[in-house]
Design a protein around this motif. Structure first.
Motif, short mmCIF file in Angstrom:
data_model
loop_
_atom_site.label_atom_id
_atom_site.label_comp_id
_atom_site.label_asym_id
_atom_site.label_seq_id
_atom_site.Cartn_x
_atom_site.Cartn_y
_atom_site.Cartn_z
N SER A 163 3.30 7.72 3.52
CA SER A 163 2.82 8.71 4.49
C SER A 163 3.52 8.57 5.84
O SER A 163 3.35 9.41 6.70
N THR A 164 4.34 7.51 5.99
CA THR A 164 5.13 7.42 7.23
C THR A 164 6.34 8.35 7.17
O THR A 164 7.01 8.56 8.18
N ASN A 195 -2.88 17.08 11.02
CA ASN A 195 -1.82 16.26 10.44
C ASN A 195 -0.63 16.12 11.38
O ASN A 195 0.47 16.56 11.09
N GLU A 243 -2.51 11.39 -1.75
CA GLU A 243 -3.93 11.03 -1.83
C GLU A 243 -4.10 9.83 -2.75
O GLU A 243 -3.39 9.68 -3.74
N ARG A 244 -5.03 8.96 -2.38
CA ARG A 244 -5.40 7.85 -3.26
C ARG A 244 -6.77 8.13 -3.85
O ARG A 244 -7.71 8.45 -3.13
N LYS A 255 0.86 -1.18 0.00
CA LYS A 255 0.00 0.00 0.00
C LYS A 255 0.90 1.23 0.00
O LYS A 255 1.39 1.66 1.04
N TYR A 308 -7.48 -0.93 -0.82
CA TYR A 308 -6.76 0.33 -0.99
C TYR A 308 -7.74 1.49 -0.77
O TYR A 308 -8.24 2.08 -1.73
N TYR A 322 -3.97 10.85 2.53
CA TYR A 322 -3.11 10.21 3.53
C TYR A 322 -2.15 11.19 4.17
O TYR A 322 -1.62 10.94 5.24
N LYS A 323 -1.94 12.27 3.49
CA LYS A 323 -1.08 13.29 4.08
C LYS A 323 -1.42 14.63 3.44
O LYS A 323 -1.54 14.72 2.21
N CYS A 339 0.50 4.52 -0.63
CA CYS A 339 0.13 5.77 0.05
C CYS A 339 0.42 5.66 1.54
O CYS A 339 0.96 6.57 2.16
N GLU A 340 0.06 4.49 2.10
CA GLU A 340 0.27 4.28 3.53
C GLU A 340 1.76 4.27 3.86
O GLU A 340 2.20 4.86 4.84
N ILE A 341 2.54 3.57 3.02
CA ILE A 341 3.98 3.48 3.26
C ILE A 341 4.62 4.86 3.19
O ILE A 341 5.36 5.28 4.08
#
Lengths: 252, 178, 73, 358
Positions: A165-166, A249, A174-175, A159, A236, A241-242, A161-163
């Motif tokens: 966004s860390t 945020n 954004e997805r 994923k 997904y 996401y950020k 976006c998730e990765i």
């Protein structure tokens, strides 16, 4: 007669080499329409990936270069050093970005490189003929997972976006999905935001487009849209996401 | 003398590489050709250090690597053991007798025992031991003009380090042949 | 207020016959031609222009830039 | 003439290429050339340039490709295993005709190998380690001054030919100090100059035309045409870029062929042999590709043997044989793995070879 919708001059007149129903055409158009509406076509420099869209420069009517597989973020980083006042973007597929080019995208994002990446996730390697991608879903059949991907054999799909966004480097992630007129409208807003943030010098921006590959999925384009909606979106999830500007945020 | 090959060996921190560089600088200022080549390896700290200097008065230095040396300086015991054989017959071996209590084994070379650390300590700055040794090498070998060594010292010890110039000049002349 | 009139123009040669426009038209006004274009695809066409509400769904989902929409004045 | 300064190789290489107009450096640390990225990170920002430490050599070469495609003068440096990773980019740069200056401090191999001087990458750099029909001019200086002069000219040469240019050195040269004279700095190209100077570069279509930098040519007839066009260029390079230094070869009985560090050992071996009454000479190729085959035509019937002296199991010897064209026996004196012979070792082996061929 007043035009309500016309094909953007951000796209060349060439008919794309994509299969019928392939949403590459939609994603291309959204990016180019946005650049056109923002008056940026003359200032834009794009990097095309390896994959079906290796020839994106034949269709996107801006200065572009090709890249070796997965290296677009490194190339865009180099372009950025020479032209800090231009708009730079990469256009990458899931094999290109999330597999062979994982190192390049992670580090460009971590550095907060001031370019935008448009990531086409259709859960499959298209150009090479439907092999398993890093984003192929569990149970999804491909030519290298003929009985469906299993977690035991290939792990879980990535994923991005998730990765990403860390990391601290990205300013906007954004997805979006290209499975309906409403989602396509939302996708264009995300593209615009990514470019606006880049122009404002906020840092790396990333938009993931959930897309279809009717040919390699073995579905008609309308059926493929349904498959995306029913299978991809649950795994997904769509959304921001950020967003560096958003209130909630974290510490940014 | 057309070509003079020098070799400096010791442990890290003994100023071995600096000695070689000073000779190389002096040669350059005297319009000679010169190369300076350090040994290099994976370790960042400690261990042995050595460098090779080749000076040529009449043509560019052919080869910065040596199989024998006109002048060899050893600052610690392992270097004596390892590099005594490098001295060419009739050449000079300079032994830091402050730290090395063994004698050279060869009788076809000139051996100089230099109490570099002791002399430096008497002068009031133990860190000039390598300059004491360098003085001995230049005094015996005449490989570079003394004025050129001064020129480097004046460039190196200027500004905030100017107070170190005198002690280094003294150290350079402190050793006298017996 | 009179009802707005729209005209949907298909570029027959750009169309690859993917049927996405057809499937997303809320008024079901789009059909595929039985005659193929030069590239061998059955292109999309309007059955009844007058019923079009100008929602642009067809143009938005079209991957091939084959659709333009105009408002009659 | 400018003043002589004593400089360490790695710093001299970096300084020379900046003076030659480079303003962009992309690199990844690898022994024995890490002083170059260190130097660049300190110096480039002071001179209006940009330094970027890449995530890998793949990243570095592709950043440089992006930079060069955008019209910037880029420089990358690495050592053998890193250069191996960069081959993807080199093939790409050649096909897309993007200029780049590359420094390769080659070391012992194969694999991770060692960090000591090696020349076992001769095939890699002269025959292309990447895919496809392409060539990269490779220059192998034997002194710091010569390296400076070549590196100073390299960015302009790369621009002129729209092709990468490689300078091959090793860790010994990188660590060595020699007195050198630095050339006057050239005026660097600014981003604003690029649309005018390099209209092919991707700098935004507002310059009046759209530029595409590419290497994909799916139709075989189109690719064939492209490669043939590239080879017209490479053929001209072969005519114009050959560089060689010959010493005492006219009446030499034994002729050494050596480049880079090995050439300095071979030169001393030649001098020792000469002092012992044996007529020895040296052919020192400075350009490895294009290889100066013509230099061997100057050898006379007095020559008994040509000896390729290499820090490898014998790679350049194949080019030496092509140059010699069967006129004389060709022998090999070599060490590998990062080992260096002494000049005396070369002398002894040469005498044995002479006994065999006499």
């Amino acid at each position: 007669m007043k035009p309500v919708f016309e094909y953007t001059k951000g796209m060349t007149d060439a008919i794309t080499s994509y299969c019928p129903g392939c949403t590459h055409g939609v994603a291309h158009r959204l990016i180019m329409e946005t650049l056109d509406e923002m008056g940026l076509l003359g200032k834009a420099i794009g990097v095309a990936p390896i994959g079906c869209s290796v020839v994106a420069h034949q269709f996107m009517n801006v200065d572009m270069c090709e890249s070796a597989h997965g290296r677009s973020p490194a190339i865009a980083s180099g372009i950025r050093r020479v032209h800090p006042d231009k708009v730079v973007f990469t256009y990458q597929g899931d094999g290109d970005l999330a597999s062979i080019g994982m190192g390049e995208i992670m580090h460009a994002a971590a550095r907060g490189e001031k370019f935008s990446t448009f990531f086409i996730n259709n859960c499959i390697y298209g150009m090479t003929g439907g092999q398993m991608a890093p984003t192929t879903l569990i149970g999804q059949r491909s030519t290298t997972s003929v009985d469906g991907r299993t977690r035991e054999q290939a792990g879980m799909p990535l994923k991005m976006c998730e990765i990403l966004s860390t990391l601290d480097g990205p300013s906007y992630i954004e997805r979006v999905a290209l499975d309906s007129p409403a989602h396509i409208r939302a996708a264009k807003k995300a593209v615009r935001k990514a470019i606006e943030y880049q122009l404002a010098g906020k840092g790396f921006t990333f938009v993931e487009f959930l897309s279809i590959c009717p040919t390699n999925w073995g579905l008609t384009p309308p059926k493929a849209m349904e498959w995306l909606r029913e299978n991809m979106i649950p795994y997904y999830p769509l959304g921001v996401y950020k967003d560096e500007e958003a209130q909630d945020n974290g510490d940014k | 003398m057309a070509t003079n090959k020098l070799f400096f060996a010791g442990s890290g921190g003994q100023g071995v590489l600096t000695m070689g560089q000073m000779v190389t600088y002096a040669a350059m200022y005297a319009d000679m050709n010169a190369t300076w080549l350090p040994s290099y390896g994976p370790e960042m700290r400690g261990g042995t250090a050595n460098c090779t200097v080749v000076i040529s008065t009449d043509k560019p230095v052919s080869c910065p690597l040596i199989y024998e040396a006109d002048n060899v300086v050893v600052m610690n015991l392992p270097s004596l053991v390892k590099f005594e054989s490098l001295v060419k017959p009739g050449g000079n071996l300079f032994i830091n007798s402050t730290l090395i209590d063994q004698k050279a084994t060869r009788d076809d070379i000139n051996v100089y025992y230099v109490d570099a650390g002791g002399i430096a300590l008497k002068l009031g700055n133990a860190r000039t031991a390598n300059v004491v040794m360098l003085g001995a090498v230049v005094e015996v070998s005449k490989v570079v003009p003394v004025e050129m060594i001064y020129k480097i010292m004046e460039k190196t010890f200027s500004g905030r380090k100017a107070h170190l110039l005198d002690i280094n000049k003294q150290a350079f002349h402190a050793w006298k042949p017996e | 207020m009179p009802k707005k009139q729209f005209k949907v123009v298909f570029n027959r040669e750009r169309c690859k016959g993917c049927e996405l426009c057809k499937s997303f038209c809320p008024k079901k006004l789009i059909e595929m031609d039985t005659q193929v274009n030069a590239r061998g695809y059955c292109p999309a066409m309007m059955t009844d222009q007058t019923q079009c509400i100008g929602c642009q769904s067809c143009a938005l989902v079209c991957p091939d830039g084959a659709i333009a929409i105009y408002e009659e004045e | 003439m400018a003043e002589k300064v004593l400089m360490k190789g790695n710093e001299a290489f970096a300084e020379a290429v900046i003076r030659g107009g480079v303003r962009f450096y992309f690199g990844y640390p690898i022994t024995p050339q890490s002083e170059i990225p260190e130097f660049m990170s300190r110096e480039l920002p002071k001179r209006g340039g940009k330094f970027l430490q890449a995530e890998s050599e793949l990243g570095a070469v592709n950043m440089a490709y992006g930079c060069g495609a955008a019209g910037g003068n880029a420089f990358i440096s690495s050592s053998s295993p890193g250069i191996a990773l960069m081959q993807e980019g080199m093939s790409f740069l050649c096909s897309a005709e993007v200029p780049l200056t590359i420094l390769n401090a080659s070391r012992g191999g194969p694999g991770i190998g060692s960090i000591q001087p090696g020349q076992a990458d001769y095939f890699q750099v002269t025959r292309g380690g990447g895919n496809g029909d392409y060539r990269i001019p490779v220059f192998a200086p034997a002194s710091i001054q010569e390296a400076i002069d070549i590196l100073y000219d390299a960015p302009a040469l790369a621009d002129e030919w729209r092709n990468p240019v490689m300078i091959l050195v090793d860790g010994l040269m990188g660590q060595m100090m020699e007195p050198v004279v630095l050339p006057e700095p050239k005026t660097p190209v600014t981003s604003a100059d690029i649309p005018k100077l390099k209209p092919w570069a991707i700098s935004g279509s507002e310059k009046g035309q759209r530029s595409v930098v590419k290497s994909l040519r799916l139709q075989p007839e189109v690719l064939e045409q492209h490669v043939e066009k590239l080879f017209e260029k490479y053929n001209r390079m072969e005519q114009e870029l050959q560089k060689v230094e010959c010493d005492s070869i006219e009446d030499a009985e034994v002729v050494f062929v050596a480049f880079g560090t090995m050439a300095r050992l071979a030169r001393e071996a030649m001098e020792i042999l000469q002092s012992q009454g044996i007529k020895a000479g040296l052919i020192r190729p400075i350009s490895l590709w294009p290889f100066p085959y013509y230099a061997f035509d100057a050898l006379t019937d007095k020559t008994k043997v040509v000896i390729s002296t290499e820090l490898s199991m014998g790679q350049m010897i194949q080019d030496v044989q092509l140059g010699v064209k069967g006129r004389f026996p060709v022998k090999l004196i070599h060490r590998t793995g990062g080992m260096l012979p002494t000049s005396i070792e070369i002398v002894d082996k040469t005498k044995k070879i002479l006994e065999e061929v006499r």
